[in-house]
Design a protein around this motif. Structure first.
Motif, mmCIF file in Angstrom:
data_model
loop_
_atom_site.group_PDB
_atom_site.id
_atom_site.type_symbol
_atom_site.label_atom_id
_atom_site.label_comp_id
_atom_site.label_asym_id
_atom_site.label_seq_id
_atom_site.Cartn_x
_atom_site.Cartn_y
_atom_site.Cartn_z
ATOM 1 N N TRP A 31 -6.844 7.001 -31.360
ATOM 2 C CA TRP A 31 -8.230 7.865 -31.446
ATOM 3 C C TRP A 31 -9.259 6.635 -30.290
ATOM 4 C CZ3 TRP A 31 -12.785 5.850 -34.352
ATOM 5 C CH2 TRP A 31 -13.958 6.138 -33.264
ATOM 6 N N SER A 32 -9.081 4.910 -31.633
ATOM 7 C CA SER A 32 -9.931 3.967 -30.957
ATOM 8 C C SER A 32 -9.481 4.034 -29.523
ATOM 9 C CB SER A 32 -9.189 2.625 -31.489
ATOM 10 O OG SER A 32 -9.327 3.156 -32.716
ATOM 11 N N TRP A 33 -8.464 3.893 -28.662
ATOM 12 C CA TRP A 33 -7.550 4.120 -27.152
ATOM 13 C C TRP A 33 -8.614 4.781 -26.744
ATOM 14 C CZ3 TRP A 33 -5.196 0.815 -24.993
ATOM 15 C CH2 TRP A 33 -4.667 1.054 -23.180
ATOM 16 N N LYS A 34 -9.001 6.418 -26.985
ATOM 17 C CA LYS A 34 -9.382 7.216 -25.506
ATOM 18 C C LYS A 34 -11.240 6.672 -26.582
ATOM 19 C CE LYS A 34 -10.082 11.980 -25.876
ATOM 20 N NZ LYS A 34 -11.529 12.376 -25.827
ATOM 21 N N ALA A 35 -11.638 6.344 -26.849
ATOM 22 C CA ALA A 35 -12.992 6.039 -27.518
ATOM 23 C C ALA A 35 -13.252 5.162 -26.354
ATOM 24 C CB ALA A 35 -13.152 6.113 -28.370
ATOM 25 N N VAL A 36 -12.375 3.920 -26.629
ATOM 26 C CA VAL A 36 -12.178 3.064 -25.324
ATOM 27 C C VAL A 36 -12.443 3.564 -23.678
ATOM 28 C CG1 VAL A 36 -11.836 0.857 -24.330
ATOM 29 C CG2 VAL A 36 -11.815 1.347 -27.015
ATOM 30 N N SER A 37 -11.482 3.864 -23.739
ATOM 31 C CA SER A 37 -10.990 5.299 -22.399
ATOM 32 C C SER A 37 -12.535 5.359 -21.665
ATOM 33 C CB SER A 37 -9.321 5.455 -22.078
ATOM 34 O OG SER A 37 -9.626 6.449 -21.003
ATOM 35 N N ASP A 38 -12.694 6.274 -22.146
ATOM 36 C CA ASP A 38 -14.228 7.375 -22.089
ATOM 37 C C ASP A 38 -15.357 6.775 -21.792
ATOM 38 O OD1 ASP A 38 -12.341 9.221 -23.177
ATOM 39 O OD2 ASP A 38 -13.086 10.343 -24.745
ATOM 40 N N ALA A 39 -15.385 5.343 -22.519
ATOM 41 C CA ALA A 39 -16.183 4.915 -22.611
ATOM 42 C C ALA A 39 -16.464 4.169 -21.273
ATOM 43 C CB ALA A 39 -16.784 3.520 -23.602
ATOM 44 N N THR A 40 -15.672 4.155 -20.700
ATOM 45 C CA THR A 40 -14.939 2.792 -18.929
ATOM 46 C C THR A 40 -14.999 3.580 -17.832
ATOM 47 O OG1 THR A 40 -13.548 1.171 -20.782
ATOM 48 C CG2 THR A 40 -13.398 1.021 -18.243
ATOM 49 N N MET A 41 -15.945 2.667 -16.576
ATOM 50 C CA MET A 41 -15.476 3.403 -15.292
ATOM 51 C C MET A 41 -14.858 3.167 -14.755
ATOM 52 S SD MET A 41 -20.029 3.112 -14.998
ATOM 53 C CE MET A 41 -20.099 4.507 -14.108
ATOM 54 N N TRP A 42 -13.004 4.220 -14.575
ATOM 55 C CA TRP A 42 -11.926 4.094 -14.128
ATOM 56 C C TRP A 42 -12.585 3.680 -13.042
ATOM 57 C CZ3 TRP A 42 -8.913 2.001 -17.259
ATOM 58 C CH2 TRP A 42 -8.620 2.314 -18.805
ATOM 59 N N VAL A 43 -12.778 4.329 -12.281
ATOM 60 C CA VAL A 43 -13.457 4.185 -10.726
ATOM 61 C C VAL A 43 -13.973 1.922 -10.509
ATOM 62 C CG1 VAL A 43 -14.602 5.092 -9.304
ATOM 63 C CG2 VAL A 43 -15.276 5.375 -11.194
ATOM 64 N N PHE A 44 -13.897 1.507 -10.840
ATOM 65 C CA PHE A 44 -14.929 -0.343 -11.268
ATOM 66 C C PHE A 44 -13.545 -0.677 -11.525
ATOM 67 C CE2 PHE A 44 -19.035 1.065 -11.486
ATOM 68 C CZ PHE A 44 -19.776 0.298 -10.309
ATOM 69 N N VAL A 45 -12.469 0.130 -12.369
ATOM 70 C CA VAL A 45 -11.727 -1.178 -12.603
ATOM 71 C C VAL A 45 -10.419 -0.707 -11.379
ATOM 72 C CG1 VAL A 45 -9.926 -1.160 -14.817
ATOM 73 C CG2 VAL A 45 -12.091 -0.121 -14.921
ATOM 74 N N ALA A 46 -10.173 0.718 -10.769
ATOM 75 C CA ALA A 46 -8.800 0.731 -10.428
ATOM 76 C C ALA A 46 -9.453 -0.019 -9.338
ATOM 77 C CB ALA A 46 -10.062 2.203 -9.608
ATOM 78 N N ASP A 47 -10.579 -0.652 -8.674
ATOM 79 C CA ASP A 47 -10.622 -1.549 -7.696
ATOM 80 C C ASP A 47 -10.889 -3.077 -8.014
ATOM 81 O OD1 ASP A 47 -13.170 -1.663 -8.096
ATOM 82 O OD2 ASP A 47 -13.908 -1.894 -5.813
ATOM 83 N N ALA A 48 -10.380 -3.424 -9.342
ATOM 84 C CA ALA A 48 -10.421 -4.344 -9.934
ATOM 85 C C ALA A 48 -10.087 -5.831 -9.375
ATOM 86 C CB ALA A 48 -9.982 -4.115 -11.888
ATOM 87 N N HIS A 49 -8.139 -5.680 -8.596
ATOM 88 C CA HIS A 49 -7.556 -6.285 -8.285
ATOM 89 C C HIS A 49 -8.351 -6.962 -6.390
ATOM 90 C CE1 HIS A 49 -6.178 -3.056 -6.570
ATOM 91 N NE2 HIS A 49 -5.835 -3.267 -6.176
ATOM 92 N N ILE A 50 -9.037 -6.058 -6.703
ATOM 93 C CA ILE A 50 -9.321 -6.556 -4.788
ATOM 94 C C ILE A 50 -10.747 -7.771 -5.333
ATOM 95 C CG2 ILE A 50 -10.890 -5.073 -2.468
ATOM 96 C CD1 ILE A 50 -8.886 -3.224 -3.383
ATOM 97 N N GLN A 51 -11.350 -6.860 -6.513
ATOM 98 C CA GLN A 51 -12.786 -8.019 -6.932
ATOM 99 C C GLN A 51 -12.778 -8.673 -6.987
ATOM 100 O OE1 GLN A 51 -15.392 -7.118 -6.237
ATOM 101 N NE2 GLN A 51 -15.151 -4.396 -5.271
ATOM 102 N N ALA A 52 -11.896 -9.137 -7.521
ATOM 103 C CA ALA A 52 -11.116 -9.708 -8.283
ATOM 104 C C ALA A 52 -10.499 -11.346 -7.417
ATOM 105 C CB ALA A 52 -9.819 -10.390 -9.507
ATOM 106 N N ALA A 53 -9.351 -10.894 -5.959
ATOM 107 C CA ALA A 53 -9.699 -11.165 -5.249
ATOM 108 C C ALA A 53 -9.975 -11.976 -4.241
ATOM 109 C CB ALA A 53 -8.488 -10.536 -4.060
ATOM 110 N N ASP A 54 -11.422 -11.376 -4.266
ATOM 111 C CA ASP A 54 -12.722 -11.162 -3.554
ATOM 112 C C ASP A 54 -13.075 -12.580 -4.224
ATOM 113 O OD1 ASP A 54 -14.213 -11.164 -1.476
ATOM 114 O OD2 ASP A 54 -15.131 -10.109 -2.924
#
Lengths: 266, 280
Positions: A31-54
């Motif tokens: 249940w906690s996992w779902k709550a965290v997931s709902d509150a996360t904007m996955w669009v940002f997470v999706a390109d996290a590796h690009i951002q980090a590399a940048d």
């Protein structure tokens, strides 16, 4: 035919309770996992590796020449940590003796008070102490030193009073039996037994304080954190890297030193 | 009880009830003349340790009097108690040395009752005390050990330090709690012999708690048997027959134990410490 004796660690009911406990735990996690997931904007997470590399590519190479402007704040950071530890120690030692069951002069009054001091010091992070103190004392090293000291009281006090409670009572009896006064018992039977613990705890706390004092600058309480904040604000990533390297080197050096000191004392 | 002038220590109706409800001592009365070594025997839990600790009030007695040369130790205020404790040296089962201090510091801590706080904290002991400490260390066979740390010594050596610490108080009586329970049989005898010799040399009385009946018979001038907090025997070691042992400890085949006693007695002259002392 004789019956084979049966032995189980838990009876049916206890076993069922344990299983239900596990299932409840897993459901809570899902249940906690779902709550965290709902509150996360996955669009940002999706390109996290690009951002980090940048960001990493902007951070290297570090700006080595910036180091000459870091010596002074680094020195301040060390001073904040050391003076803060000493100040904390000076207050924590008497507090620990008031808090330990076997040395407190009064279980009804002094002990709860000492425990309250320890708990309140421990429950507030040094960064928050620093924020409060910058408002009271104004920005600068003094606020940092007092913040570190206030946080250290609880840490040193708690570990030291536990060490005092664990001393060998017969050594204390032996000194009492010679006709020694309460204070002499303290200096001749209790102090020798807790000295190694006290030395170990202080060095350990000093080590932690060096790490904590590197961030105090973020709220204006002096030290290298101020440079870090300024560099991040102007997006000067090579300077940020340089600061990280300086902090890393300091922390490694302090850990090496504290390990040496602890080894020498114990 | 009539207190006479040559009684060093008189216990009158001494009782101790622990907060748990255990009655460790029930109305114990005992008189010890100066210079007498009394061994206290009895099963575990009979109240031997409690009795010794009630004398110097490491345990507070619930009732009764503890008269040291006529002065009731049980009623003394803190400062008076400190002065009374100086006159009673205590020796412990597990030695109770302050492990991280040196042998010398441990011995000198026996003088704390005579020193003020600052002098003792700065370790500024009077020259007489230091000379006495060196002499005592020499006497207990630890000459040259002064600067060793207590935790570097063997059990027998530690107990010798414990003896020196008790004696430097210049006590009138030694309270000795199971001095040999943590030692091997040979070291036990050496330690008991040392304690008894020193008592004789300095004219000290002693109450010695001891588990080992054979050892008690070998060294005691008087034996007191304690059972469930009450004195059930008080007499010379020679009277300690099987029936008395049964009265103290309960039913057991005591004849088997007696044979080993006699074997033990044959070994005595071989004791190395005794030989060393004879040579010296």
């Amino acid at each position: 035919m004789t019956a084979v004796p049966v032995w189980r660690k838990r009876n049916r009911r206890e076993a069922l309770t344990v299983w239900l406990g596990w299932i409840a735990g897993i459901l809570l996690f899902a249940w906690s996992w779902k709550a965290v997931s709902d509150a996360t904007m996955w669009v940002f997470v999706a390109d996290a590796h690009i951002q980090a590399a940048d960001m990493l590519s902007r951070m290297v190479p570090p700006r080595w020449s910036y180091m000459e402007r870091l010596w002074r704040p680094l020195w301040d950071t060390l001073n904040i940590a050391t003076l803060g530890t000493l100040l904390g120690l000076a207050i924590a030692v008497p507090v620990a003796f008031l808090a330990a069951r076997n040395t407190t002069p009064s279980r009804a009054f002094a002990r709860p008070l000492a425990l309250l001091i320890i708990v309140s010091s421990r429950s507030i992070n040094s960064l928050i102490w620093a924020m409060l103190l910058v408002t009271v004392l104004g920005p600068g090293m003094l606020a940092g030193i007092v913040a570190i000291a206030l946080r250290s009281i609880g840490f040193i006090g708690k570990l030291l009073y536990e060490a005092i409670e664990e001393i060998d009572p017969t050594q204390v009896e032996a000194i009492q039996a010679t006709g020694a006064s309460r204070l002499q018992v303290l200096t001749h039977a209790i102090a020798p037994q807790v000295m190694p613990a006290l030395a170990g705890i202080s060095v350990y706390r000093w080590d932690i304080n060096i790490r904590e004092s590197t961030v105090l600058g973020l709220v204006g309480a002096g030290g290298i954190g101020l440079q870090l904040m300024a560099s991040v604000n102007v997006l000067a990533w090579p300077q940020v890297t340089m600061i990280f390297i300086a902090i890393l080197a300091t922390v490694v050096a302090s850990e090496w030193l504290s390990a040496k000191v602890r080894h020498a004392i114990i | 009880m009539q207190v006479s002038a040559d009684d060093l220590l008189v216990l009158e109706g001494l009782s101790k009830r622990y907060p748990t409800g255990d009655r460790a001592l029930r109305d114990v009365s005992l008189r010890l003349p100066a210079g007498q070594v009394t061994m206290l025997i009895g099963p575990s839990g009979a109240g031997k340790s409690t009795l010794i600790r009630c004398v110097n009030r490491l345990v507070e007695p619930t009732a009764g009097r503890v008269l040291l040369r006529g002065e009731d130790v049980a009623r003394l205020p803190a400062s008076g108690l400190r002065r009374a404790r100086r006159r009673m040296g205590m020796i412990f089962q597990e030695y109770a040395l302050v492990e991280r201090l040196t042998v010398m510091e441990n011995v000198l801590s026996g003088r704390l009752g005579y020193l003020d706080f600052w002098r003792s904290t700065l370790r500024r002991y009077p020259a007489d005390d230091i000379a006495a400490a060196f002499a005592l260390l020499e006497r207990v066979g630890l000459g040259g050990f002064a600067d060793k740390r207590a935790d570097a010594l063997s059990g027998g050596q530690r107990q010798r330090v414990g003896i020196a610490r008790a004696l430097i108080q210049s006590p009138e009586i030694l309270l000795v709690d199971e001095p040999t329970a943590s030692l091997d049989p040979k070291t036990s005898r050496q330690i008991m012999r040392l304690i008894c010799e020193l008592c004789a040399e300095k004219g000290l009385a002693a109450i010695v708690n001891i588990h080992d009946v054979a050892l008690a018979k070998m060294f005691a001038q008087r034996i007191v048997g304690l059972r469930a907090g009450e004195i059930v025997f008080d007499g010379p070691p020679a009277d300690l027959g099987p029936d008395i042992l049964t009265r103290i400890y309960g039913e057991e085949d005591w004849t088997a134990a007696r044979e080993t006693d006699e074997d033990d007695a044959d070994e005595r002259p071989e004791d190395p410490l005794r030989l060393a002392e004879a040579r010296a």
